[in-house]
Design a protein around this motif. Structure first.
Motif, PDB file in Angstrom:
ATOM      1  N   ASN A 131     -57.154 -72.386  24.317  1.00  0.00           N
ATOM      2  CA  ASN A 131     -58.258 -71.941  25.172  1.00  0.00           C
ATOM      3  C   ASN A 131     -59.584 -72.564  24.739  1.00  0.00           C
ATOM      4  O   ASN A 131     -60.589 -71.890  24.543  1.00  0.00           O
ATOM      5  N   THR A 185     -55.897 -69.661  30.536  1.00  0.00           N
ATOM      6  CA  THR A 185     -56.691 -68.543  31.049  1.00  0.00           C
ATOM      7  C   THR A 185     -57.213 -68.791  32.457  1.00  0.00           C
ATOM      8  O   THR A 185     -57.633 -67.849  33.129  1.00  0.00           O
ATOM      9  N   GLY A 210     -63.571 -71.175  28.772  1.00  0.00           N
ATOM     10  CA  GLY A 210     -62.242 -71.438  28.241  1.00  0.00           C
ATOM     11  C   GLY A 210     -61.629 -72.641  28.930  1.00  0.00           C
ATOM     12  O   GLY A 210     -62.276 -73.334  29.719  1.00  0.00           O
ATOM     13  N   THR A 211     -60.358 -72.896  28.647  1.00  0.00           N
ATOM     14  CA  THR A 211     -59.680 -74.022  29.282  1.00  0.00           C
ATOM     15  C   THR A 211     -59.338 -73.680  30.726  1.00  0.00           C
ATOM     16  O   THR A 211     -58.696 -72.671  31.001  1.00  0.00           O
ATOM     17  N   THR A 318     -62.330 -68.167  22.971  1.00  0.00           N
ATOM     18  CA  THR A 318     -62.051 -69.600  22.994  1.00  0.00           C
ATOM     19  C   THR A 318     -61.885 -70.131  21.571  1.00  0.00           C
ATOM     20  O   THR A 318     -62.474 -69.606  20.615  1.00  0.00           O
TER      21      THR A 318
END
Length: 353
Positions: A131, A185, A210-211, A318
């Motif tokens: 993340n 996420t 986040g990713t 994260t």
């Protein structure tokens, strides 16, 4: 990052006030000649991204695009931001280092189905599970374009290419299912020719901390022409495209013949909307991991029921925030560490005599 000034933020990146004129798509357009094949879906995505970036309110010098190898990976050349055309499949790794060391930057990865899911598969899944605060645009045209038409990890079974003259016997990846399995996420999907839908998903991805992985179905007119035509043609797209929005019932199709997604045991299925009561129709919940995965399985290789929109959007710590917090904690414990003590670590000893 702190927002003591009361300013808005995009994906955790504070928007710094500036006296500069409002940015436009032209500001994000480089002086490089765009060199893709005529009709390539990359043109549509590039145009959408150029129009989208100014709306974020993030300066060009705070924006970075990192790519691997492939047709899509030429993207950084055509944007007037910082960027890097990096190593095959390793863009998420380089982006992880950058996002961790420079929290002031908006970091984007541009990759293709071959670059991300073949040689780069391991790097992709670990960026997703960690993340890291970066955004990944995965261009999926179900073929290797730059190397002239070999089958890719998303090519359908039976695909005849230069490397599979009798048809591929590989079972392909479903990128959305893969991302959800890696605990991403944020996961979304859009079609290159759907400017409105693509922009909406990109906006939500940019705002996510986040990713964020966005799969973009993209046409390769030279080596895999028409691969997503059934999702574009008026006579077929309404029966196949399922647009989802958080908090809304999942209903689709032409006005005179609507379809709905309902629960069938542990699976989802598509039925005529008139054949069920409104209470039976599934309402999309982007925080429901199991529902997101079930929706990703509605899409098969023949694209009979293809879901677009945001599958999952949840908050989780994260990797880069946690890593920076550890560094700060170490500094707080020992503000002036000795180099030799750091090198020795905890597990060293002196042998007497």
């Amino acid at each position: 990052m702190s927002t003591d000034l009361g300013l808005p933020s995009i994906g955790g990146l504070d928007l710094v006030p500036t006296t500069d004129a409002k940015q436009t798509a032209k500001d994000f357009t480089s002086d490089q000649e765009v060199r893709w094949c005529p009709g390539c879906g990359d043109y549509a995505v590039l145009a959408a991204v150029r129009q989208f970036l100014p709306t974020l309110g993030i300066k060009r010098e705070n924006t970075v695009f990192i790519s691997g190898i492939g047709c899509s990976s030429r993207f950084p050349y055509y944007l007037n931001t910082y960027g890097m055309h990096s190593i095959h499949g390793r863009a998420p790794t380089i982006a992880t280092g950058l996002a961790t060391s420079r929290p002031d930057l908006s970091v984007w990865v541009v990759t293709g189905d071959g670059d991300a899911l073949s040689i780069g598969g391991n790097h992709l899944i670990h960026a997703l599970r960690r993340n890291v605060n970066l955004k990944i645009l995965l261009f999926n045209n179900r073929i290797y374009g730059l190397t002239k038409g070999q089958y890719s990890p998303t090519s359908e079974v039976g695909k005849v290419t230069k490397s599979t003259p009798m048809g591929s016997v590989d079972h392909p990846f479903n990128p959305v299912s893969l991302a959800l399995g890696a605990e991403a996420t944020f996961v979304g999907r859009a079609l290159d020719s759907d400017r409105k839908g693509l922009t909406e998903v990109l906006g939500a991805a940019a705002a996510h901390r986040g990713t964020a992985l966005v799969e973009i179905f993209q046409d390769c007119p030279i080596f895999n022409d028409g691969s997503f035509d059934v999702l574009r043609k008026p006579e077929t797209k309404d029966q196949r495209l399922i647009g989802i929005r958080h908090g809304e019932p999942i209903v689709f199709g032409p006005e005179d013949h609507r379809y709905a997604v309902v629960q069938d045991g542990l699976r989802l299925t598509v039925v005529d909307a008139d054949s069920v009561s409104p209470e039976q129709i599934v309402t999309h919940d982007a925080a429901n991991h199991e529902l997101a995965f079930a929706l990703s399985r509605l899409s098969d290789q023949d694209l009979t029921h293809t879901v677009t929109g945001i599958f999952r959007n949840v908050d989780r710590t994260t990797y880069d925030d946690a890593a920076r917090a550890q560094v700060q904690q170490a500094k707080d414990r020992n503000p002036t560490p000795e180099l030799q003590a750091l090198l020795n670590g905890r597990d060293t000893w002196t042998i007497a005599g």
